[in-house]
Design an enzyme around this catalytic site. Sequence first.
Site, PDB file in Angstrom:
ATOM      1  CB  ILE A  20      -0.947  -0.004   1.223  1.00 16.47           C
ATOM      2  CG1 ILE A  20      -1.972  -1.142   1.104  1.00 16.47           C
ATOM      3  CG2 ILE A  20      -1.659   1.341   1.350  1.00 16.47           C
ATOM      4  CD1 ILE A  20      -2.798  -1.351   2.363  1.00 16.47           C
ATOM      5  CG  ASP A  39      10.169  -0.057   4.284  1.00 16.69           C
ATOM      6  OD1 ASP A  39       8.989  -0.105   3.869  1.00 16.69           O
ATOM      7  OD2 ASP A  39      10.747  -1.039   4.784  1.00 16.69           O
ATOM      8  CB  VAL A  63       7.361   3.422  12.721  1.00 12.90           C
ATOM      9  CG1 VAL A  63       7.365   3.874  11.267  1.00 12.90           C
ATOM     10  CG2 VAL A  63       6.879   1.984  12.854  1.00 12.90           C
ATOM     11  CE1 TYR A 154      -3.168  -5.260  11.383  1.00 10.78           C
ATOM     12  CE2 TYR A 154      -5.496  -5.705  11.005  1.00 10.78           C
ATOM     13  CZ  TYR A 154      -4.325  -5.066  10.642  1.00 10.78           C
ATOM     14  OH  TYR A 154      -4.312  -4.230   9.548  1.00 10.78           O
ATOM     15  CE  LYS A 158      -3.796  -1.649  11.675  1.00 10.29           C
ATOM     16  NZ  LYS A 158      -2.904  -0.603  11.133  1.00 10.29           N
ATOM     17  CB  THR A 195      -6.395 -13.089   5.570  1.00  6.24           C
ATOM     18  OG1 THR A 195      -6.247 -12.021   4.622  1.00  6.24           O
ATOM     19  CG2 THR A 195      -5.183 -13.109   6.485  1.00  6.24           C
ATOM     20  CG  ASP A 196     -12.418 -15.720   3.821  1.00  2.00           C
ATOM     21  OD1 ASP A 196     -12.537 -15.262   2.674  1.00  2.00           O
ATOM     22  OD2 ASP A 196     -13.291 -16.411   4.375  1.00  2.00           O
TER      23      ASP A 196
END
Length: 273
Positions: A20, A39, A63, A154, A158, A195-196
Site C-alpha cells: 500500500i 522504510d 517507526v 491486530y 487498530k 486471509t479471507d
Amino acid sequence: MGKRQLDGLVIAVTGGAAGIGRQIAEQAAWAGARVAIGDRNAEAAAATASELGAGMRSYPLDVTDEASFTTFLDDVERDLGPLDVLVNNAGVMWVGPFDAESETATEAMFAVNVLGVIRGIRLAAPRMRERGGGHVVTIASAASKLAPPGEASYAASKHAVLGYLTGVREELRGSGVHISAILPGVVDTALAAGTDTGAAKLLSPDDVAAAVLRVISAPRFITTIPSYVGPLVAVSGLLPQGIRDVLLRRAVPDQVAAAAKADRSGYEKDALG
C-alpha cells in the site's frame, strides 16, 4: 474545506517500500507531490524510489524508534521542505488462534501499529501546527471497528489507533492540522496473504492509495473501503446482540480457519521477528 491540489505538496509515507505504501507514493508523485518514503528496509526503499523516479526520496525509518522517526522527519524537511502530509502506513499483522500467538508477535503489532502511529503524530503534528496547517493520514483497518476471529490482537491495535486519532483530532481542532483514518478491508498485500475477505471483495493497494489521495485533496476523518462497511457497523450496533452476532458472522471472515490453510511463516518471520 474545499479541495486542494497535490501538486507541490511534501508527502512522507511510512512503510513505503512495498504494498500500500508504494502505491500511495506512486500515485502522489503522479499527482505532482514531492514524495519521501521511509522504510526499515532501507535497500528496498531506495530501490522503490529509484524505480518510481520523479525525484522521489527514500530514507531508512524504524517507526518503533524515536530517534529514527525524528531523523526521518528532519531529513525529509531538509531535503524537500516543510512537511504537508504524513501518511502513517507502516503496519504488521499476525493471524491465528489467540492462544497460539507469541508474545513477540503481540508486542510487535502494538509497537508498530499503535506506538508507531502515536510517535509519528506526536513528532509531526506539532511542526504542522506551528506552521498553521498540515495533514496526518493513518492507514488503519476495518478491524478498527470489527474484530475478526484470528485477528484479536491486530484488531485491538487498530481499535487503539482509532481511539487515539479521535482524541488527537479534537485537540487539533481549529489548528489547521487535519487527522484522517483510512479503514480498508482485506487488501492484496503480503500482510494479508492467506486471509479471507468474508463478504467483501479483495481490495488492491491502488484502491487504498486512491482513497488516500482523495482524503488529502478533501480532508475527512474516517473513510471506509468498501464504503458500506461504515453503515454496516453503525446499523449492527443498534441491533440486539444475538442478531448482531448472526449478521457479523455472515459478513466478517473467520481468519482462524483461513490461517489454518495458509503458510504465512515467511511474512511473519520477516515482519514480526
